[in-house]
Motif scaffolding. Structure first.
Motif, PDB file in Angstrom:
ATOM      1  N   TYR A  13      -5.038   8.903  -9.036  1.00 32.75           N
ATOM      2  CA  TYR A  13      -4.317   7.921  -9.016  1.00 32.75           C
ATOM      3  C   TYR A  13      -2.723   8.448  -8.549  1.00 32.75           C
ATOM      4  O   TYR A  13      -1.675   7.755  -8.744  1.00 32.75           O
ATOM      5  CB  TYR A  13      -4.277   7.231 -10.436  1.00 32.75           C
TER       6      TYR A  13
ATOM      7  N   TYR B 184      -0.848   5.516  -8.285  1.00 32.55           N
ATOM      8  CA  TYR B 184      -1.610   4.043  -8.581  1.00 32.55           C
ATOM      9  C   TYR B 184      -1.778   3.821 -10.214  1.00 32.55           C
ATOM     10  O   TYR B 184      -1.579   4.750 -11.008  1.00 32.55           O
ATOM     11  CB  TYR B 184      -2.934   4.042  -8.041  1.00 32.55           C
TER      12      TYR B 184
ATOM     13  N   TRP C 139       2.498   1.814  -3.551  1.00 34.04           N
ATOM     14  CA  TRP C 139       1.331   2.508  -4.436  1.00 34.04           C
ATOM     15  C   TRP C 139       1.128   4.066  -4.044  1.00 34.04           C
ATOM     16  O   TRP C 139       1.201   4.958  -4.800  1.00 34.04           O
ATOM     17  CB  TRP C 139      -0.017   1.801  -4.180  1.00 34.04           C
ATOM     18  N   GLU C 140       1.257   4.357  -2.660  1.00 33.93           N
ATOM     19  CA  GLU C 140       1.156   5.765  -2.164  1.00 33.93           C
ATOM     20  C   GLU C 140       2.199   6.462  -2.747  1.00 33.93           C
ATOM     21  O   GLU C 140       2.093   7.859  -3.339  1.00 33.93           O
ATOM     22  CB  GLU C 140       0.812   5.961  -0.924  1.00 33.93           C
TER      23      GLU C 140
ATOM     24  N   TRP D 294       0.923  -1.244   0.054  1.00 36.65           N
ATOM     25  CA  TRP D 294       0.014  -0.056  -0.006  1.00 36.65           C
ATOM     26  C   TRP D 294       0.848   1.170  -0.091  1.00 36.65           C
ATOM     27  O   TRP D 294       0.493   2.171  -0.740  1.00 36.65           O
ATOM     28  CB  TRP D 294      -1.041  -0.112   1.293  1.00 36.65           C
TER      29      TRP D 294
ATOM     30  N   SER E  77     -11.331   9.697 -10.191  1.00 37.18           N
ATOM     31  CA  SER E  77     -10.444   9.005  -9.284  1.00 37.18           C
ATOM     32  C   SER E  77      -8.993   9.525  -9.330  1.00 37.18           C
ATOM     33  O   SER E  77      -8.630   9.801 -10.223  1.00 37.18           O
ATOM     34  CB  SER E  77     -10.491   7.483  -9.806  1.00 37.18           C
TER      35      SER E  77
ATOM     36  N   SER F 191      -7.287  -0.830  -8.089  1.00 38.45           N
ATOM     37  CA  SER F 191      -8.431  -0.671  -7.245  1.00 38.45           C
ATOM     38  C   SER F 191      -7.952   0.405  -6.174  1.00 38.45           C
ATOM     39  O   SER F 191      -7.149   0.049  -5.477  1.00 38.45           O
ATOM     40  CB  SER F 191      -9.002  -1.876  -6.718  1.00 38.45           C
ATOM     41  N   LEU F 192      -8.682   1.544  -6.312  1.00 38.24           N
ATOM     42  CA  LEU F 192      -8.153   2.313  -5.511  1.00 38.24           C
ATOM     43  C   LEU F 192      -8.868   2.256  -4.097  1.00 38.24           C
ATOM     44  O   LEU F 192      -9.992   2.058  -3.833  1.00 38.24           O
ATOM     45  CB  LEU F 192      -8.693   3.633  -5.973  1.00 38.24           C
TER      46      LEU F 192
ATOM     47  N   ARG G  36      -9.569   7.707  -2.257  1.00 37.77           N
ATOM     48  CA  ARG G  36      -9.092   8.138  -3.611  1.00 37.77           C
ATOM     49  C   ARG G  36     -10.293   8.042  -4.579  1.00 37.77           C
ATOM     50  O   ARG G  36      -9.820   8.779  -5.904  1.00 37.77           O
ATOM     51  CB  ARG G  36      -7.860   7.562  -4.060  1.00 37.77           C
ATOM     52  N   ASP G  37     -11.256   7.457  -4.415  1.00 38.77           N
ATOM     53  CA  ASP G  37     -12.366   7.075  -5.329  1.00 38.77           C
ATOM     54  C   ASP G  37     -13.412   7.976  -5.339  1.00 38.77           C
ATOM     55  O   ASP G  37     -13.665   8.200  -4.215  1.00 38.77           O
ATOM     56  CB  ASP G  37     -12.514   5.604  -5.239  1.00 38.77           C
TER      57      ASP G  37
END
Length: 221
Positions: free
Chosen positions: A94, A49, A44-45, A41, A92, A54-55, A59-60
């Motif tokens: 990313y 992403y 990704w941060e 995680w 979203s 899949s956020l 973030r979504d």
């Protein structure tokens, strides 16, 4: 590494430390504890992403206002109804932590960050509102700052749980029994869901605004 849990938590509470600066030591701590899910995680941060990823919930479906570019007046509210706003006025995000944090630091409170609509969405919305102007989504600075604080709050809750499990103090590494004791805490989803609800009550600092010279010379983030 001396007292990695204590040091990270102290830095999370220090307003002079950016979240971007704390990602590497957080990944190091997760690796020491064999927290593979937390480490994934965090990476990704840190890196941003992938488009197909899949956020996390924070973030979504981020909502903003649709604006149109006027030759006379610049960017102004677009003539959309609430259904069009609900369909097109959400994003979203990313972007990496550094990019999110830079938006916060490079803008003053109450300012907005403008994001271009995707070409297909732009064309569809232009047709729906019978307007050929350039359209974009305005997101308030506070939206980005809240996301940064949720991520920071997630790390704070994780380090607090590690402290409650007795993993404070000096550690150059963690013993297998300590790693086993902490294994149940390898749950980033649990912590970010809690942070989404409670981040405003946590003792984590708000994202500071960059000073004039930082904004002028780009020394933010």
């Amino acid at each position: 590494m001396s007292a990695p849990v204590d040091n990270l938590q102290a830095r999370l509470l220090d307003a002079s430390e950016t979240l971007t600066e704390l990602m590497a030591p957080a990944i190091t701590l997760a690796t020491m504890l064999r927290h593979r899910r937390v480490a994934a995680w965090l990476r990704w941060e840190l890196e941003g992403y992938a488009p197909e990823a899949s956020l996390p919930g924070y973030r979504d479906d981020v909502r903003g206002q649709i604006v149109a570019r006027s030759p006379q007046y610049g960017w102004i509210p677009a003539p959309v109804d609430r259904y069009q706003l609900a369909q097109f006025g959400r994003l979203s995000l990313y972007d990496s932590v550094a990019a999110l944090e830079q938006v916060c630091m490079s803008r003053r409170r109450g300012n907005h960050h403008r994001v271009a609509l995707q070409p297909s969405e732009l064309k569809e919305l232009q047709q729906k509102i019978n307007l050929n102007a350039e359209l974009a989504i305005n997101l308030n600075r506070d939206t980005f700052c809240d996301i940064v604080r949720i991520i920071r709050g997630t790390l704070y809750l994780w380090t607090q749980a590690l402290a409650d499990a007795g993993l404070t103090g000096d550690h150059n590494s963690f013993k297998p029994e300590e790693q086993e004791r902490a294994s149940r805490l390898d749950q980033p989803d649990q912590f970010w869901r809690e942070a989404m609800v409670s981040f405003q009550k946590l003792p984590i600092p708000t994202v500071r605004e960059a000073g004039f010279l930082e904004r002028m010379f780009g020394r933010v983030g």
